[in-house]
Design an enzyme around this catalytic site. Structure first.
Site, PDB file in Angstrom:
ATOM      1  N   HIS A 189      -4.538   1.739   7.334  1.00  0.00           N
ATOM      2  CA  HIS A 189      -3.171   2.251   7.479  1.00  0.00           C
ATOM      3  C   HIS A 189      -2.919   3.403   6.490  1.00  0.00           C
ATOM      4  CE1 HIS A 189       1.357   1.425   7.886  1.00  0.00           C
ATOM      5  NE2 HIS A 189       1.286   2.201   6.815  1.00  0.00           N
ATOM      6  N   GLU A 190      -3.366   3.243   5.250  1.00  0.00           N
ATOM      7  CA  GLU A 190      -3.117   4.274   4.230  1.00  0.00           C
ATOM      8  C   GLU A 190      -3.953   5.530   4.483  1.00  0.00           C
ATOM      9  OE1 GLU A 190      -0.546   3.567   2.726  1.00  0.00           O
ATOM     10  OE2 GLU A 190      -0.609   1.386   2.942  1.00  0.00           O
TER      11      GLU A 190
ATOM     12  N   GLY B  31       0.846  -1.191   0.000  1.00  0.00           N
ATOM     13  CA  GLY B  31       0.000   0.000   0.000  1.00  0.00           C
ATOM     14  C   GLY B  31       0.877   1.235   0.000  1.00  0.00           C
TER      15      GLY B  31
ATOM     16  N   HIS C  96      -2.258   7.786   6.789  1.00  0.00           N
ATOM     17  CA  HIS C  96      -1.226   8.623   6.151  1.00  0.00           C
ATOM     18  C   HIS C  96      -1.830   9.914   5.603  1.00  0.00           C
ATOM     19  CE1 HIS C  96       2.436   6.282   6.201  1.00  0.00           C
ATOM     20  NE2 HIS C  96       1.855   5.209   5.682  1.00  0.00           N
TER      21      HIS C  96
ATOM     22  N   CYS D 212       5.878  -0.227   7.279  1.00  0.00           N
ATOM     23  CA  CYS D 212       5.533   0.935   6.469  1.00  0.00           C
ATOM     24  C   CYS D 212       6.733   1.337   5.627  1.00  0.00           C
ATOM     25  CB  CYS D 212       5.127   2.079   7.391  1.00  0.00           C
ATOM     26  SG  CYS D 212       4.671   3.583   6.525  1.00  0.00           S
ATOM     27  N   LEU D 213       6.492   1.700   4.375  1.00  0.00           N
ATOM     28  CA  LEU D 213       7.590   2.130   3.505  1.00  0.00           C
ATOM     29  C   LEU D 213       8.217   3.432   4.021  1.00  0.00           C
ATOM     30  CD1 LEU D 213       6.000   1.323   0.027  1.00  0.00           C
ATOM     31  CD2 LEU D 213       7.886   0.105   1.128  1.00  0.00           C
TER      32      LEU D 213
ATOM     33  N   GLN E  48       2.918   9.989   1.325  1.00  0.00           N
ATOM     34  CA  GLN E  48       4.255   9.393   1.429  1.00  0.00           C
ATOM     35  C   GLN E  48       5.168   9.775   0.275  1.00  0.00           C
ATOM     36  OE1 GLN E  48       2.373   5.336   2.113  1.00  0.00           O
ATOM     37  NE2 GLN E  48       4.311   5.103   3.179  1.00  0.00           N
TER      38      GLN E  48
HETATM   39 ZN    ZN Z   1       2.639   3.270   5.631  1.00  0.00          ZN
END
Ligand code: ZN
Length: 194
Positions: free
Chosen positions: A151-152, A46, A155, A109-110, A51
Site C-alpha cells: 500500500h505504501e 503506515g 503511494h 488510508c490516512l 502523503q
Molecule cells: Zn495510504
C-alpha cells in the site's frame, strides 16, 4: 520532532511519483522520525513520504497492535515472518523483488480517511531497501506487514488504494468525496488506516 500535515485525496500532489534517494542523510532520518510520530498520532500503521508532501521514496510502517489491558504487543496476531522483522520499519528506496500468492484486506488510508474497502494484494513479498542508517535490507514478509508495504509503495508511485477497486466502486467513492468531502472522524475507530 514535528507533526506533519497529511495530504488528502483529491489533492493532486498525492499523484506525483517519488524519486529514489542517493544517500540517507541526517535530515532524512529526522524526517522519517517525524513521519512516524505523525503516523502514530493518527493511529495509522503506515505512512509514505508522498502523503506528507515530500517526493522521496521513503515509507514508515508499524503494524504491531497493543493489547489495551496489558499494553503489550500482540505477537500472537502476527505471522512467523512478520515477527522476524523489527518494527517500526523505516525503508528508503523500497523495491518488491519477489511476490507470491494472493490475499485481500479491508484497507483504509490516512489520505482517504474514514473509507475502508477490500483490496487485492500479494500474500508474500520479498523486499530490498535501504534502512535508516543507509544499510542494505533484504527480507521476506507476509501478513499485514506485506499488505501495508504494498500500500505504501503505491503511494510513492502516486497510486491510492481507491484506484485498485472495481472501476464503478472507485468512481463512486471518488465522486462522493469530491462532492461531500470527508465525514467527521469517529471517536472510537475500530479499523486502522494504512
Ligand atoms: Zn495510504
Amino acid at each position: 520532532m514535528a507533526l506533519l500535515e497529511i495530504l488528502k485525496f483529491p489533492d493532486p500532489r498525492l499523484r506525483r511519483k517519488c524519486q529514489p534517494v542517493d544517500a540517507v542523510t541526517d535530515e532524512m532520518r529526522q524526517f522519517a522520525q517525524d513521519m512516524l510520530e505523525t503516523m502514530y498520532s493518527f493511529r495509522g500503521i503506515g505512512l509514505a513520504a508522498a502523503q506528507v508532501n515530500r517526493l522521496i521514496r521513503l515509507l514508515v510502517v508499524d503494524t504491531r497492535s497493543k493489547d489495551p489491558e496489558t499494553d503489550r504487543y500482540r505477537l500472537d496476531e502476527m505471522t512467523e515472518l512478520e515477527r522476524q522483522i523489527q518494527q517500526p520499519l523505516i525503508l528508503f528506496n523500497p523495491v518488491i523483488v519477489g511476490k507470491q500468492g494472493k490475499t485481500t484486506y479491508d484497507e483504509g488510508c490516512l489520505s482517504v480517511p474514514s473509507y475502508y474497502e477490500t483490496v487485492d494484494r500479494f500474500e508474500e513479498i520479498e523486499v530490498e531497501a535501504l534502512g535508516p542508517d543507509g544499510q542494505k535490507l533484504h527480507f521476506k514478509t507476509d501478513g499485514l506487514l506485506a499488505i501495508c508495504i504494498q500500500h505504501e509503495i503505491d503511494h510513492l508511485d502516486g497510486k491510492l488504494f481507491i484506484d485498485r477497486l472495481s472501476p464503478i466502486k472507485s468512481a463512486r467513492i471518488k465522486s462522493k468525496i469530491r462532492k461531500h468531502g470527508y465525514p467527521e472522524p469517529l471517536k472510537e475507530k475500530e479499523e486502522v488506516p494504512l
